[in-house]
Write an enzyme that holds these catalytic residues in place. Structure first.
Site, PDB file in Angstrom:
ATOM      1  N   THR A   5     -13.473  -1.981  -2.906  1.00 15.70           N
ATOM      2  CA  THR A   5     -12.422  -2.451  -3.804  1.00 15.70           C
ATOM      3  C   THR A   5     -11.318  -1.422  -3.830  1.00 15.70           C
ATOM      4  O   THR A   5     -11.454  -0.350  -3.248  1.00 15.70           O
ATOM      5  CB  THR A   5     -12.975  -2.659  -5.228  1.00 15.70           C
ATOM      6  OG1 THR A   5     -12.029  -3.409  -5.969  1.00 15.70           O
ATOM      7  CG2 THR A   5     -13.251  -1.363  -5.935  1.00 15.70           C
ATOM      8  N   ALA A 161      -3.732  -3.814   0.179  1.00 19.61           N
ATOM      9  CA  ALA A 161      -4.343  -5.068   0.643  1.00 19.61           C
ATOM     10  C   ALA A 161      -3.890  -5.438   2.053  1.00 19.61           C
ATOM     11  O   ALA A 161      -4.627  -6.096   2.792  1.00 19.61           O
ATOM     12  CB  ALA A 161      -4.016  -6.200  -0.330  1.00 19.61           C
ATOM     13  N   CYS A 164      -6.211  -2.376   4.091  1.00 24.31           N
ATOM     14  CA  CYS A 164      -7.661  -2.240   3.915  1.00 24.31           C
ATOM     15  C   CYS A 164      -8.337  -3.606   3.931  1.00 24.31           C
ATOM     16  O   CYS A 164      -8.031  -4.459   3.102  1.00 24.31           O
ATOM     17  CB  CYS A 164      -7.952  -1.527   2.593  1.00 24.31           C
ATOM     18  SG  CYS A 164      -9.711  -1.389   2.226  1.00 24.31           S
ATOM     19  N   THR A 167      -9.976  -4.951   0.633  1.00 27.96           N
ATOM     20  CA  THR A 167      -9.093  -5.144  -0.513  1.00 27.96           C
ATOM     21  C   THR A 167      -8.301  -6.422  -0.304  1.00 27.96           C
ATOM     22  O   THR A 167      -7.739  -6.619   0.772  1.00 27.96           O
ATOM     23  CB  THR A 167      -8.122  -3.945  -0.642  1.00 27.96           C
ATOM     24  OG1 THR A 167      -8.888  -2.745  -0.782  1.00 27.96           O
ATOM     25  CG2 THR A 167      -7.194  -4.097  -1.832  1.00 27.96           C
TER      26      THR A 167
END
Length: 176
Positions: A5, A161, A164, A167
């Protein structure tokens, strides 16, 4: 294990914002949830807390931390230090795998299971798999724009985002 996360927190202009993505990943290659809430309001809505790591472990830590906040009447720094001490020394708690970012109107802290309570120098913190990307983006935006804390947190997470794979762009932002 469920993990991966990104949580980012920004303190700027007397405001603080904590943003988290919604993705929950099982193992290395399976997304099992896109809209998880990884940020909570604690202690009479005066504290924001976000987690990265095992969901079950984070929930346990949120409960412990909220108990510490109650015990120390909302004193974030004292509650964080006491949680970190317990987390590090308790035989059960020290096995928990998570990191926490906690913030109130005056403080922004990262709490780890190895006993660290870290207050960033620049009012920006990020944890999780996309943390380094979100941290870099947030620092650049704090330094070179007039954006508000909430907008910086949201944009920094959006950048993470894009980079990664753990994410996503289902971003939730809480602010004080």
């Amino acid at each position: 294990m469920f993990h991966a996360t990104t949580i980012v927190a920004v303190r700027k202009g007397g405001k603080v914002a904590v943003a988290g993505d919604g993705q929950v990943t099982f193992g290395q290659n399976t997304i099992i949830k896109k809209g998880a809430r990884k940020i909570r309001r604690l202690y009479k809505d005066s504290v924001l807390a976000g987690f990265a790591g095992s969901v079950a472990d984070a929930i346990t830590l949120f409960e412990k931390f909220e108990g510490k906040l109650e015990e120390y009447h909302g004193n974030l720094q004292r509650a964080a230090v006491e949680l970190a001490k317990d987390w590090r020394t308790d035989r059960i708690l020290r096995r928990l795998e998570a990191l926490l970012i906690v913030a109130d109107k005056e403080n922004l802290l990262i709490i780890s299971g190895s006993g660290e309570v870290i207050e960033p120098d620049d009012g920006v913190a990020a944890i999780g798999s996309g943390g380094p990307y979100a941290l870099a983006a947030a620092r650049a935006l704090v330094r070179h724009t007039s954006m508000e804390a909430e907008d910086i947190a949201r944009e920094a997470l959006a950048v993470a985002a894009e980079i990664c794979v753990y994410t996503n762009d289902n971003i939730i932002v809480e602010r004080l």
